[in-house]
Design an enzyme around this catalytic site. Sequence first.
Site, PDB file in Angstrom:
ATOM      1  N   ASN A  27      66.816  37.033 116.054  1.00 13.47           N
ATOM      2  CA  ASN A  27      65.522  36.371 116.246  1.00 13.47           C
ATOM      3  C   ASN A  27      65.564  34.949 115.710  1.00 13.47           C
ATOM      4  OD1 ASN A  27      65.360  37.830 113.430  1.00 13.47           O
ATOM      5  ND2 ASN A  27      63.811  36.229 113.366  1.00 13.47           N
ATOM      6  N   CYS A  28      64.614  34.138 116.185  1.00 14.59           N
ATOM      7  CA  CYS A  28      64.339  32.852 115.565  1.00 14.59           C
ATOM      8  C   CYS A  28      62.911  32.925 115.044  1.00 14.59           C
ATOM      9  CB  CYS A  28      64.546  31.703 116.546  1.00 14.59           C
ATOM     10  SG  CYS A  28      63.459  31.751 117.990  1.00 14.59           S
ATOM     11  N   MET A  29      62.227  31.806 114.915  1.00 15.55           N
ATOM     12  CA  MET A  29      60.893  31.817 114.322  1.00 15.55           C
ATOM     13  C   MET A  29      59.865  32.522 115.205  1.00 15.55           C
ATOM     14  SD  MET A  29      60.846  27.974 112.728  1.00 15.55           S
ATOM     15  CE  MET A  29      59.248  28.153 111.943  1.00 15.55           C
ATOM     16  N   THR A  30      60.035  32.416 116.523  1.00 14.59           N
ATOM     17  CA  THR A  30      59.010  32.966 117.421  1.00 14.59           C
ATOM     18  C   THR A  30      59.573  33.874 118.504  1.00 14.59           C
ATOM     19  OG1 THR A  30      59.172  31.005 118.837  1.00 14.59           O
ATOM     20  CG2 THR A  30      57.486  30.975 117.113  1.00 14.59           C
ATOM     21  N   ARG A  31      60.900  33.998 118.614  1.00 15.01           N
ATOM     22  CA  ARG A  31      61.486  34.729 119.734  1.00 15.01           C
ATOM     23  C   ARG A  31      62.409  35.855 119.277  1.00 15.01           C
ATOM     24  NH1 ARG A  31      62.927  30.030 124.234  1.00 15.01           N
ATOM     25  NH2 ARG A  31      61.138  28.699 123.783  1.00 15.01           N
TER      26      ARG A  31
END
EC number: 2.7.1.192
Length: 486
Positions: A27-31
């Site tokens: 994951n990243c911050m929003t995905r």
Amino acid sequence: MAKITQTMISQLLAAVGGSSNVSKCGNCMTRLRLTLANNGVADQAVIKQIPGVMGVVESDEQFQIILGPGKAQQAAELMNKLIESVINGDVQEQAMASDTNDLSSVAAEQKKQMKSKQTSAVQRFLSKFATIFTPLIPGFIAAGLLLGFATLLEQMFVLEQTPSQFILDLIAYMKVFGKGLFAFLSILIGYNAQQAFGGSGVNGAILASLFVLGYNPDATSGIYSGMSEFFGYTIDPRGNIIGVLLAAIIGAQVERKVREYMPDDLDMILTSVVTLLIMGVVTFVVIMPIGGELFKGMSWLFLNLNDNPLGAAILAGLFLISVVFGIHQGFVPVYFALMEAQGFNSLFPILAMAGGGQVGASLALYFKAKKDAVLRTQVKGAIIPGILGIGEPLIYGVTLPRVKPFVTACIGGAAGGFFIGLVSYLGLPVGLNTVFGPSGIVAIPLMTSHSGIFAGMAVFVVGLLISYVVGFLATYFFGSKDVDLS
């Protein structure tokens, strides 16, 4: 907004083809970022209908599901646990599979559709930058905020009066973390880069260290490498982040090729040895000189674009499009170049104006919609993250599905970018005090300039307000016509 639940994750896992189709989940911050064995099996139509999903972005090796701030990490953790449970036989996938409308029957059709929209080589390359830099973003933000507060204390208590020793010690303490980060940042990037391109992270870190070490025995700072030349060839460790990325990317390819020919019994012992010996030569003789010139050219290009109102407007206006395609992390090497050339990141505040245009456009839609409209609920749930600098909920939940507001949001961002570029052209460039950070109002204390942090903060705030206003007006009068406001 929908919460991340076990049921939701089960539906997502089934819709992407089950645990057997998921090679990697991160994951990243929003995905939620998935590496799938077969992207054609994933049913995007089903995924988009799952409550809480804001959109889907497919970028060759990564299948990205937009969930919003604070949710992506939770989703990744739950999915990894679920996959592990399925593999261990603790959970059956049969129940999940029933929700996918017989994915096996639509897989062939989906595969045909996917072949018709192959991503470009450039997009595939840039998408890997998220894997390299996303794990470092919390550190960038933390170091930048601490440096911003330290600089604020300096300007308030040190420059014009005699400060207490406590204030001086506090300032030094808050600055030390940023110095530590930037002193060894190349090594972290080298590790992530070589791993992202299929090699061993530790080999990338070792290659990156060649750019950090000193090659002058008389230098009074840094760590002396023990060598001042390479078989008569003068070593000039230029290239910064560009050189590190080139060394790690090429190093990953060399390592994979060496491993193909290395006997299994000798792989652990000799593959890295051979890789490092080869890449050391390539790095000293080829990559450092070429990387240095590329770094210099990149700095020159973006310094001139940032100091040009029209260039800044174009960059800000197009940035949302790069976010949609998931390639916005490709700007990070440029951030490094500007940090070295100017002492701050002058591109970041320009690109941050795009988020301001998005906020203005969404507010216009809110006021245009009826009081009981679902659109108002969508905007309410995403506007605060947008103001704080996380724009993906607004992009995928509000403006992009309606197309016209997305265009007018880009126009709002371009207006703010034009202002930032104009101020720079008139002699006051502003920028972020770190490589990467939050956008929106959270970025205000991280802004700086050669005239001090207050000037940098003021210019950024005015630019943000311009983006809000232009994005709002453009959407209210033009971007909301013939648009679904229900």
